[in-house]
Design a protein around this motif. Structure first.
Motif: not given
Lengths: 164, 287
Positions: A27, A65, A67-73
């Motif tokens: 990130q 985790f 996906d949640l912080i990466g803002r992808t579906p």
């Protein structure tokens, strides 16, 4: 439970914590230009040599985790990680008998499929057609980092194994 | 007793065998759920980002130093060429300054004649880029200013060169800005001297595309792309980029701000975020 037993349990959680750290590392706004999915290397290593240190639950949680912080579906990374872990673990006897160079070649093949699968799922999940040019850079960096990653995973594995 | 233990062991084995399959199904279900906009999920993600951001910021500190070092070495190596370029640019800008003075006085005169109501004055804060969300799949940054610093949803993120994107999520001490290149970004723009109205659509590549052009509109390479001010999210007249290529109906735009890893960004409130708040009220969300 004795102190050494507790310490051993905590030690066994280190691979998971390192994977979490690698997700956070991806990130950072870095000059790598590309966020390399470093996590493929520990998943590949632990699925073959020590599946007890990184199990299905952990891999699924790491995917969610990411996906949640990466803002992808949500569900894309978890799908790719769980599938990767499952397929490698299913064939771990085959992989564990390979020499280093053949194992590297196998990783190159598997990581290519995993990256393409992620792109495919992303396009389906978002309903957009995204160019996959950047995957080539990601793929090359990931595979160049493979020997270092495997070496570090091996050292970590040895360190945990000494006590257990 | 033994047979019970054996059965339990077998059951565990079976569960372990089917566990990945179950997780794969869960993942697909999650994908389906997340394709719909879910306010609870967004709130959860905002809370998670609030927790994770300080850690990412800490982790990225050495990388940031490395990044700065690399930039400075590059700059040092290019000092001579940079100096030449700046001299040429300075000459050109002095010409432009004279033109700007002339246009400024004309504009003031015309505004006075037409009783023009000027737009609200803008306010801005400068924030550091802390994290790069999503890598290549989602073009957004987490920056170090949030609602506590007066940042609100819809604020425009700019650098010295031009528009970078807009704020889409605000936490107490951080906010997330969506870049113009993000696949979800759509900005109403005007192109060239003929002021063709169309939409700038991000596609995760470094050159977003122009879409929804009116029939018969002529767009050429080199045409300047500015925000149109329609919809009210971006004010009109902000510089976005120039048309870099026109191939078989696909029009790419080269953005003025092509450095997608800036260290700092300016978050400007043009007083237009009421549009977004009204939209949210209509959709039944918390403003």
């Amino acid at each position: 439970m004795t102190f050494s037993g507790t310490f051993l349990h905590l030690k066994k959680g280190i691979p998971f914590l390192i994977c979490l750290f690698l997700i956070l590392l991806a990130q950072t706004p870095s000059f790598f230009v590309t966020s390399v999915p470093f996590l493929f290397i520990p998943i590949f290593y632990f699925a073959i040599f020590r599946p007890g240190l990184l199990n299905d639950y952990a891999v699924f949680a790491l995917g969610l985790f990411a996906d949640l912080i990466g803002r992808t579906p949500i569900g894309i990374w978890s799908f790719v990680f769980v599938l990767l872990f499952f397929v490698i673990r299913l064939n771990r006897l085959f992989f564990s008998g390979l020499t280093f160079d053949k194992l590297w070649l196998s990783f190159a093949f598997i990581s290519a499929i995993a990256l393409m699968l992620r792109l495919f799922l992303f396009c389906i999940g978002t309903g957009t057609l995204v160019s996959g040019d950047f995957l080539v850079i990601q793929y090359i960096i990931l595979n160049l980092l493979y020997p270092l990653g495997i070496f570090l995973c091996g050292r970590l594995d040895n360190w945990i194994e000494v006590d257990s | 007793m033994e047979s019970r233990q054996f059965r339990l062991k077998r059951l565990k084995m079976q569960i372990r065998l089917f566990l990945p399959l179950l997780f794969l199904i869960f993942s697909l279900v999650f994908m389906g759920i997340s394709s719909f906009e879910n306010p609870y999920l967004q709130q959860f993600q905002t809370a998670l980002t609030q927790v994770v951001t300080p850690v990412v910021s800490f982790v990225s500190t050495p990388l940031r130093w490395g990044d700065k070092g690399v930039r400075e070495v590059k700059l040092f190596l290019k000092t001579y060429q940079e100096n030449q370029r700046l001299r040429a640019e300075n000459e050109s800008l002095q010409n432009w300054r004279n033109i700007a003075f002339q246009l400024g006085s004309e504009q003031q005169e015309l505004q006075r004649l037409l009783d023009y109501v000027p737009p609200k004055k803008s306010s801005s804060v400068t924030a550091r880029v802390l994290a790069d969300d999503g890598g290549h799949f989602s073009k957004s940054f987490v920056v170090s200013a949030g609602s506590e610093n007066g940042v609100s949803k819809g604020d425009v993120a700019m650098t010295s060169k031009g528009v970078l994107g807009r704020i889409v999520e605000v936490g107490p001490s951080f906010s997330r800005l969506m870049l113009l290149t993000d696949y979800l970004s759509r900005v109403p723009v005007v192109v060239g001297n003929s002021r063709v109205l169309c939409m700038l659509s991000g596609d995760n590549s470094s050159s977003p595309k122009l879409v929804s052009l009116p029939e018969g509109a002529v767009v050429q390479k080199g045409d300047v792309v500015l925000t149109s001010g329609h919809v009210g999210v971006y004010p009109s007249g902000l510089g976005i980029g120039v048309v870099s290529s026109v191939n078989n109906g696909e029009i790419s735009v080269s953005l003025f701000e092509s450095d997608f890893t800036p260290e700092f960004v300016r978050l400007v409130d043009f007083g237009l975020n009421q549009v977004l708040l009204q939209e949210e009220c209509v959709e039944g969300k918390n403003p």
